[in-house]
Design an enzyme around this catalytic site. Structure first.
Site, PDB file in Angstrom:
ATOM      1  N   CYS A   2      23.416  32.776  55.885  1.00 43.66           N
ATOM      2  CA  CYS A   2      23.005  32.107  57.104  1.00 43.66           C
ATOM      3  C   CYS A   2      22.191  30.869  56.792  1.00 43.66           C
ATOM      4  CB  CYS A   2      22.170  33.058  57.964  1.00 43.66           C
ATOM      5  SG  CYS A   2      22.963  34.644  58.283  1.00 43.66           S
ATOM      6  N   ARG A  50      24.105  32.069  62.012  1.00 46.37           N
ATOM      7  CA  ARG A  50      24.625  33.247  61.324  1.00 46.37           C
ATOM      8  C   ARG A  50      26.046  33.085  60.807  1.00 46.37           C
ATOM      9  NH1 ARG A  50      26.162  39.348  63.312  1.00 46.37           N
ATOM     10  NH2 ARG A  50      25.850  40.330  61.278  1.00 46.37           N
ATOM     11  N   LEU A  51      26.233  33.498  59.556  1.00 51.79           N
ATOM     12  CA  LEU A  51      27.549  33.750  58.986  1.00 51.79           C
ATOM     13  C   LEU A  51      27.649  35.257  58.855  1.00 51.79           C
ATOM     14  CD1 LEU A  51      30.205  32.774  57.664  1.00 51.79           C
ATOM     15  CD2 LEU A  51      28.986  32.725  55.483  1.00 51.79           C
ATOM     16  N   GLY A  79      20.784  35.516  53.335  1.00 56.36           N
ATOM     17  CA  GLY A  79      21.110  36.158  52.069  1.00 56.36           C
ATOM     18  C   GLY A  79      21.714  37.527  52.220  1.00 56.36           C
ATOM     19  N   LEU A 262      36.060  33.646  42.036  1.00 56.02           N
ATOM     20  CA  LEU A 262      36.347  32.324  41.478  1.00 56.02           C
ATOM     21  C   LEU A 262      36.723  32.533  40.022  1.00 56.02           C
ATOM     22  CD1 LEU A 262      33.239  30.441  42.943  1.00 56.02           C
ATOM     23  CD2 LEU A 262      35.482  30.785  43.985  1.00 56.02           C
ATOM     24  N   VAL A 290      40.866  26.235  40.239  1.00 53.90           N
ATOM     25  CA  VAL A 290      40.995  24.849  40.668  1.00 53.90           C
ATOM     26  C   VAL A 290      41.412  23.982  39.493  1.00 53.90           C
ATOM     27  CG1 VAL A 290      38.570  24.291  40.194  1.00 53.90           C
ATOM     28  CG2 VAL A 290      39.841  22.957  41.901  1.00 53.90           C
ATOM     29  N   GLY A 378      31.020  33.498  38.332  1.00 55.69           N
ATOM     30  CA  GLY A 378      30.465  33.796  37.018  1.00 55.69           C
ATOM     31  C   GLY A 378      29.269  32.941  36.642  1.00 55.69           C
TER      32      GLY A 378
END
Length: 613
Positions: A2, A50-51, A79, A262, A290, A378
């Site tokens: 958030c 908020r997420l 968090g 990732l 990527v 990582g």
């Protein structure tokens, strides 16, 4: 994940300032696109974007708890608390009731039970503000390693805080003023804990608690790296590292939304992906890598990148049977003005190093966000286990400065070659850097009887953890949250960091290579091609069209005499640089110097910065 903001002022009626609080909060909409909340009393206001990750319906914020008139509080929190389920059970046994399944309520009830001592019980990445209604006191706290950001600006009778500088800068009481010290901080690849580039604005340090009340502002440290004897054998050390990593990954895959990893095909990201795949069992983990379209089939090895990522990422994906996607970027996308504007809006400061990596990370995360809301990374393994080349370069290790800023490494981190001599003399960057280096060394914990080699490598590790890693965590946080993606970093678990920090250097290089200890701990999880791969940094574009695009943009900048960066430049040198065609590595310039000028010019214009120099 958030965005949080808040304002406490004991002389102002905050109720009359709610539109400004709302504006502060809305600057963080990308961090939290799912919902907005504002709570206030006479002298306090909290904002929250908020997420939604855990308890999608019940975790709305700011969240208020009242147990009795003498024990009530309000929290705005950013968090994840990875051990919230265990803490919830413990708090229930102590008599607390819960009306949601969120980690936010666990944090709030933990504060009611243990006050600021609650932070010592948290395993996670977090930044939060708590208003203790009984004590009339604001508590600001940040996680131990500094994964989640938190800034504050003291005023005459109050304090303003937010997840990012933009939330604070949105308040009319905060000037957009930058001094020479701010520019010094901006232009070096060193993040001094607690400092920002903006005058009067500070960052809560990792592992720090800020208390603010009518009695003033007080700081306390609840966690820092400590030196202690390592008594485990090598085999026991390898097993402990493995167990800690497995437990950390197990905790960090908890989510009520889709997760992914990732994956670069390096040791660190491959370890995380393999462990996630193992934990998920029959459910395939989704992984993303990527690269740049121009690099495909035309990769040219250089002094730091000996091989492209794609073959190794594919090999690991096949090994663990992940659902893998390769995201290819083009130079045109990296140069897109809207992309670069989004990067600057996310950072609030001009990226002064690794210029093309900021837009490429932004584009990568924007694409990932179409499929997942949470990604595991990582990041931090190199700092903990000694993965960078400067850990093994004697000249860098023995240098009387930050090892990544020695002559063999600093050329990768931007450049100030195009600035005017008078401006560079004012900056006196070397003196500022040396003072920062000595300050950092004074913080390093001492283990009596430690060998000179282990003592120096402890210093190098501490510098990397507290001054270098912070720049990477900031970059990953801003670029991911700019698109509403939460990135978790298992290697930042404080238990793992504490353990490996005190492991003798000889164990970390037991097989004569970088990250020997980590490699031994995960040898059975990864194919030999990954285990034997030499450390390779995040990919950079090798397309000359990218540098040509930067040159063209800089030409346009110097042709417009109203551009604010011009007084800082050596225009003759800049014009000479622009006359060079393509990449001429025989000259002491690199495109980093172009990037620095362009980013600073955009920042000065778009943020209406007052330079006090």
């Amino acid at each position: 994940m958030c965005g949080i903001a808040g304002w406490v002022d004991f002389k102002i009626n905050i109720k009359e300032q709610l539109p400004e609080v709302a504006q502060m909060t809305r600057t963080l909409i990308n961090r939290g696109p799912d919902a907005e909340g504002i709570w206030h009393s006479d002298h306090v206001a909290f904002g929250h974007r908020r997420l939604a990750i855990i308890d999608l319906e019940g975790g709305k914020q700011p969240m208020e708890a009242e147990v009795m008139t003498s024990n009530s509080a309000v929290v705005t929190f950013c968090g994840e608390i990875y051990n919230y389920r265990e803490l919830r059970d413990e708090l229930k046994s102590l008599g607390h009731d819960f009306r949601t399944s969120s980690d936010t309520e666990v944090l709030l009830k933990a504060f009611l039970q243990w006050n600021v001592g609650a932070v010592n019980k948290l395993n996670g990445m977090f930044a939060f503000g708590i208003w203790d209604r009984y004590r009339q006191e604001l508590i600001l706290a940040r996680d131990r390693v500094g994964v989640k950001p938190l800034y504050y600006f003291p005023t005459e009778h109050g304090i303003i805080f937010g997840s990012e500088p933009k939330a604070i800068l949105a308040n009319k009481h905060v000037p957009r003023r930058v001094t020479l010290d701010g520019l010094r901080e901006l232009l070096d690849m060193v993040k001094t804990p607690g400092k920002t580039i903006y005058e009067g604005m500070y960052e809560v340090r990792p592992g720090e608690i800020i208390k603010f009340s009518r009695q003033g502002l007080f700081k306390t440290t609840y966690w820092k790296l400590e030196a202690s004897p390592h008594t485990d054998s090598y085999d026991a050390t390898v097993q402990t590292v493995r167990s800690l990593l497995e437990d950390t990954v197990r905790r960090q895959i908890i989510s009520d939304v889709p997760i992914c990893t990732l994956l670069s095909g390096g040791l660190d990201s491959s370890t995380v992906t393999a462990m996630v795949a193992k934990e998920l069992g029959s459910t395939k983990v989704r992984s993303f890598s990527v690269d740049f379209s121009k690099n495909q089939g035309n990769f040219a090895a250089d002094s730091v990148r000996g091989s492209p990522d794609a073959p190794f990422a594919r090999a690991l994906s096949e090994h663990v049977k992940s659902e893998h996607s390769e995201i290819l970027l083009d130079s045109k996308e990296l140069l897109d003005p809207s992309v670069r504007a989004s990067v600057l809006k996310a950072t609030d400061i001009p990226p002064a190093y690794w210029g093309d990596m900021w837009p490429s990370l932004y584009l990568l995360f924007r694409e990932i966000r179409r499929y997942s809301t949470v990604a595991l990374s990582g990041e931090a393994a190199d700092e903990i286990f000694g993965g960078y080349q400067w850990f093994r370069n004697p000249a860098a290790v023995q240098a009387d400065t930050f090892p990544w800023l020695t002559s063999g490494s600093s050329r990768y981190f931007g450049g100030t070659q195009l600035f005017a001599p008078d401006f560079l003399r004012q900056l006196d960057q070397q003196a500022y850097r040396q003072e920062a280096y000595q300050d950092a060394l004074r913080e390093v914990p001492v283990l009596p009887g430690e060998s000179p080699e282990n003592r120096r490598m402890r210093e190098i590790t501490y510098l990397n953890m507290t001054r270098f890693l912070q720049t990477l965590l900031d970059r990953k946080d801003r670029m991911s949250m700019a698109v509403g993606l939460e990135v978790r970093v298992p290697f930042c678990d404080h238990r793992l960091i504490e353990y490996v920090f005190n492991t003798p250097w000889q164990m970390k290089v037991a097989d004569g290579r970088e990250k020997s200890l980590l490699r031994a701990a995960v040898a059975d999880l990864l194919p030999d091609s990954i285990l034997n791969r030499v450390k390779t940094p995040y990919p950079a574009t090798q397309d000359p069209r990218y540098e040509n695009g930067l040159r063209q943009e800089l030409r346009e900048v110097i042709e417009d005499h109203n551009n604010p960066v011009l007084p800082l430049l050596n225009l003759n040198k800049t014009k000479t640089q622009l006359e060079r065609a393509g990449q001429d590595t025989s000259q002491p310039y690199n495109r980093g110097s172009l990037e620095v000028v362009l980013w600073i010019n955009r920042w000065l214009k778009e943020y209406n910065i007052e330079l006090a120099i």
